[in-house]
Design a protein around this motif. Structure first.
Motif, PDB file in Angstrom:
ATOM      1  N   LEU A  46       0.808  -1.221   0.000  1.00 27.40           N
ATOM      2  CA  LEU A  46       0.000   0.000   0.000  1.00 27.40           C
ATOM      3  C   LEU A  46       0.842   1.272   0.000  1.00 27.40           C
ATOM      4  O   LEU A  46       0.366   2.332  -0.416  1.00 27.40           O
ATOM      5  N   GLY A  47       2.056   1.190   0.520  1.00 27.50           N
ATOM      6  CA  GLY A  47       2.919   2.362   0.543  1.00 27.50           C
ATOM      7  C   GLY A  47       2.535   3.404   1.571  1.00 27.50           C
ATOM      8  O   GLY A  47       3.001   4.539   1.506  1.00 27.50           O
ATOM      9  N   VAL A  48       1.696   3.034   2.535  1.00 27.15           N
ATOM     10  CA  VAL A  48       1.299   3.982   3.577  1.00 27.15           C
ATOM     11  C   VAL A  48       2.467   4.268   4.512  1.00 27.15           C
ATOM     12  O   VAL A  48       2.688   5.405   4.941  1.00 27.15           O
ATOM     13  N   LEU A  49       3.239   3.245   4.844  1.00 26.08           N
ATOM     14  CA  LEU A  49       4.377   3.367   5.746  1.00 26.08           C
ATOM     15  C   LEU A  49       5.659   3.187   4.929  1.00 26.08           C
ATOM     16  O   LEU A  49       6.077   2.068   4.643  1.00 26.08           O
ATOM     17  N   ASP A  50       6.258   4.283   4.545  1.00 25.86           N
ATOM     18  CA  ASP A  50       7.421   4.262   3.653  1.00 25.86           C
ATOM     19  C   ASP A  50       8.699   4.353   4.486  1.00 25.86           C
ATOM     20  O   ASP A  50       9.255   5.431   4.692  1.00 25.86           O
ATOM     21  N   LEU A  51       9.157   3.193   4.990  1.00 28.15           N
ATOM     22  CA  LEU A  51      10.356   3.133   5.821  1.00 28.15           C
ATOM     23  C   LEU A  51      11.528   2.572   5.011  1.00 28.15           C
ATOM     24  O   LEU A  51      11.332   1.830   4.053  1.00 28.15           O
ATOM     25  N   PRO A  52      12.763   2.920   5.395  1.00 28.81           N
ATOM     26  CA  PRO A  52      13.928   2.320   4.738  1.00 28.81           C
ATOM     27  C   PRO A  52      14.030   0.838   5.091  1.00 28.81           C
ATOM     28  O   PRO A  52      13.432   0.380   6.067  1.00 28.81           O
ATOM     29  N   THR A  53      14.779   0.093   4.313  1.00 33.23           N
ATOM     30  CA  THR A  53      14.961  -1.321   4.628  1.00 33.23           C
ATOM     31  C   THR A  53      15.835  -1.458   5.871  1.00 33.23           C
ATOM     32  O   THR A  53      16.460  -0.486   6.319  1.00 33.23           O
ATOM     33  N   VAL A  54      15.905  -2.672   6.418  1.00 30.78           N
ATOM     34  CA  VAL A  54      16.706  -2.897   7.623  1.00 30.78           C
ATOM     35  C   VAL A  54      18.181  -2.607   7.369  1.00 30.78           C
ATOM     36  O   VAL A  54      18.924  -2.283   8.307  1.00 30.78           O
ATOM     37  N   LEU A  55      18.637  -2.718   6.127  1.00 27.18           N
ATOM     38  CA  LEU A  55      20.034  -2.420   5.832  1.00 27.18           C
ATOM     39  C   LEU A  55      20.327  -0.932   5.991  1.00 27.18           C
ATOM     40  O   LEU A  55      21.423  -0.547   6.414  1.00 27.18           O
ATOM     41  N   GLU A  56      19.345  -0.089   5.677  1.00 26.83           N
ATOM     42  CA  GLU A  56      19.537   1.361   5.778  1.00 26.83           C
ATOM     43  C   GLU A  56      19.149   1.891   7.158  1.00 26.83           C
ATOM     44  O   GLU A  56      19.717   2.883   7.628  1.00 26.83           O
ATOM     45  N   GLY A  57      18.193   1.262   7.813  1.00 28.38           N
ATOM     46  CA  GLY A  57      17.711   1.750   9.105  1.00 28.38           C
ATOM     47  C   GLY A  57      18.119   0.872  10.267  1.00 28.38           C
ATOM     48  O   GLY A  57      17.388   0.782  11.256  1.00 28.38           O
ATOM     49  N   HIS A  58      19.298   0.240  10.170  1.00 22.19           N
ATOM     50  CA  HIS A  58      19.687  -0.731  11.203  1.00 22.19           C
ATOM     51  C   HIS A  58      19.991  -0.071  12.547  1.00 22.19           C
ATOM     52  O   HIS A  58      19.799  -0.694  13.599  1.00 22.19           O
ATOM     53  N   GLU A  59      20.444   1.184  12.563  1.00 23.39           N
ATOM     54  CA  GLU A  59      20.760   1.828  13.840  1.00 23.39           C
ATOM     55  C   GLU A  59      19.502   2.059  14.670  1.00 23.39           C
ATOM     56  O   GLU A  59      19.475   1.794  15.877  1.00 23.39           O
ATOM     57  N   GLU A  60      18.443   2.577  14.031  1.00 23.42           N
ATOM     58  CA  GLU A  60      17.189   2.794  14.753  1.00 23.42           C
ATOM     59  C   GLU A  60      16.577   1.468  15.203  1.00 23.42           C
ATOM     60  O   GLU A  60      16.040   1.361  16.319  1.00 23.42           O
ATOM     61  N   LEU A  61      16.668   0.458  14.348  1.00 25.96           N
ATOM     62  CA  LEU A  61      16.145  -0.860  14.700  1.00 25.96           C
ATOM     63  C   LEU A  61      16.897  -1.442  15.882  1.00 25.96           C
ATOM     64  O   LEU A  61      16.308  -2.112  16.746  1.00 25.96           O
TER      65      LEU A  61
END
Length: 410
Positions: A46-61
């Motif tokens: 649906l594209g409602v939640l446009d988050l980076p992949t785990v490779l790009e957002g690993h610090e926040e994760l």
């Protein structure tokens, strides 16, 4: 984007809360529902939640996983009376030393064979995926269906193992980083000793002081009922923050603090507080799994190759733990029923995300390791989510059959 995430998670949480009895009995766990929700609202659908992949957002994760695990292991450490916890010291030690090391070695071998990667990358996967997850395990060992079906000893073993091995997996991860990178074995050993021993000391001191402060406050009636209900949650946050400042294993420190607090306070007087802890633990997991669903690295999954990915998932789910628990059946004093139950229900979840993202921070992003690790986490969430209710029913049927056979023999 935060507002969108809060809206999605809040809506899901209200639905799960309203249908909580049905969810516990259905072949769907709350983390699985959150994961599916994240996939649906994520960028690939649906594209409602446009988050980076785990490779790009690993610090926040990583930070979110660390916070969630701290809250979860605090709830685990307070779930049972301290005398019941102490009675299981020997089998839990066997699980933490023998089983966890064996699971790391097996997962390393499975990763190398399935993906065709070198020892360093395989060791990173083996170490990150070996600990069982207290967040996913909670739906198996807590709640009315589990309490009516599974023996108390088996539930306690599963809980305590999942709470303790999340922190004690850190030395294995540091060794894997040493194998994969330029750091030497001596450096990994020294850091492991500091992280584990420092966490143990911090946890004991903080938990003991927390228990004594609570006792004094209750004796002098200086604490209201509201703060009392979230006291251990606040203690967990304090210990997690202090462990970060001291550079020691925060998850292990929180678990030890919970055990020390448990030993210095009355379990009966904490009944209401324990219920609050379990409720928080059950719902705080939802944002992470919604985010994980929206952050799945689909392209990197495809690059693994479908048959290699399938081999990895099957090997991790079937070989990582089940043969180990069956081999340790006698030392752990388990029946075949309990060995099979504990062997299957050792899910891979938030703890694996914590260590995968830590490896990415310390060693640098390895797309194969991150993609393969998250693939196994998602597969475990699905597999254990849909088998929890049938597994509890099967365990209950086997128990009743054993009782009937025993009665007939008598």
């Amino acid at each position: 984007m935060l507002d969108v995430l809060l809206t999605v998670v809040g809506s899901l949480a209200l639905v799960v809360a309203a249908l909580s009895r049905w969810v516990q009995r259905a072949p769907l766990s709350a983390p699985l529902l959150a994961l599916v929700t994240g996939i649906v609202v994520g960028p690939e659908m649906l594209g409602v939640l446009d988050l980076p992949t785990v490779l790009e957002g690993h610090e926040e994760l990583h930070e979110f996983s660390r916070l969630l695990l701290a809250i979860s292991v605090m709830a685990v450490s307070l779930r049972y009376r301290f005398r019941d916890v102490r009675a299981l010291t020997r089998p839990v030690t066997v699980l933490l030393i023998g089983a966890m090391a064996a699971m790391a070695v097996i997962t390393t071998a499975v990763s190398a064979a399935a993906l065709g990667i070198g020892l360093g990358a395989a060791a990173l996967l083996g170490a990150a995926l070996c600990p069982t997850d207290p967040v996913l395990a909670s739906s198996v060992v807590s709640g009315e269906p589990a309490e009516k079906s599974v023996s108390p000893r088996t539930r306690r073993l599963a809980s305590l193992e999942s709470g303790a091995n999340d922190g004690l997996a850190l030395p294995l991860v540091l060794v894997a980083i040493a194998i994969a990178g330029p750091a030497g074995g001596g450096e990994a050993l020294l850091e492991s000793l500091w992280q584990v021993l420092g966490a143990a000391v911090l946890g004991v001191v903080a938990g003991w002081l927390g228990g004594k402060v609570l006792s004094v406050a209750e004796r002098h009636r200086t604490m209201q009922s509201g703060p009392l209900l979230v006291y251990t949650l606040l203690l967990a946050l304090l210990v997690l923050g202090a462990s970060g400042l001291l550079h020691v294993d925060g998850v292990l420190a929180v678990f030890v603090a919970g055990l020390a607090f448990n030993a210095t306070s009355s379990w009966e007087e904490r009944r209401d507080e324990n219920k609050i802890d379990e409720a928080v633990n059950r719902f705080i997991v939802l944002p992470l799994f919604v985010a994980l669903g929206a952050m799945i690295p689909w392209r990197e999954w495809g690059e693994l190759g479908w048959w290699r990915g399938a081999l990895l998932v099957l090997g991790a789910l079937l070989l990582r733990r089940l043969p180990v628990l069956l081999a340790l059946k006698r030392p752990l004093s388990l029946t075949w029923r309990d060995a099979l139950f504990l062997g299957w229900f050792g899910p891979i979840g938030v703890s694996a995300l914590l260590y995968l993202t830590m490896e990415a921070h310390r060693f640098g992003i390895n797309p194969t390791v991150m993609a393969a690790g998250t693939l196994v986490v998602v597969a475990s969430t699905v597999a254990h989510g849909i088998t929890t209710a049938p597994g509890l029913a099967l365990y209950r049927w086997m128990s009743e059959r054993t009782q009937d056979e025993t009665g007939a023999e008598q």
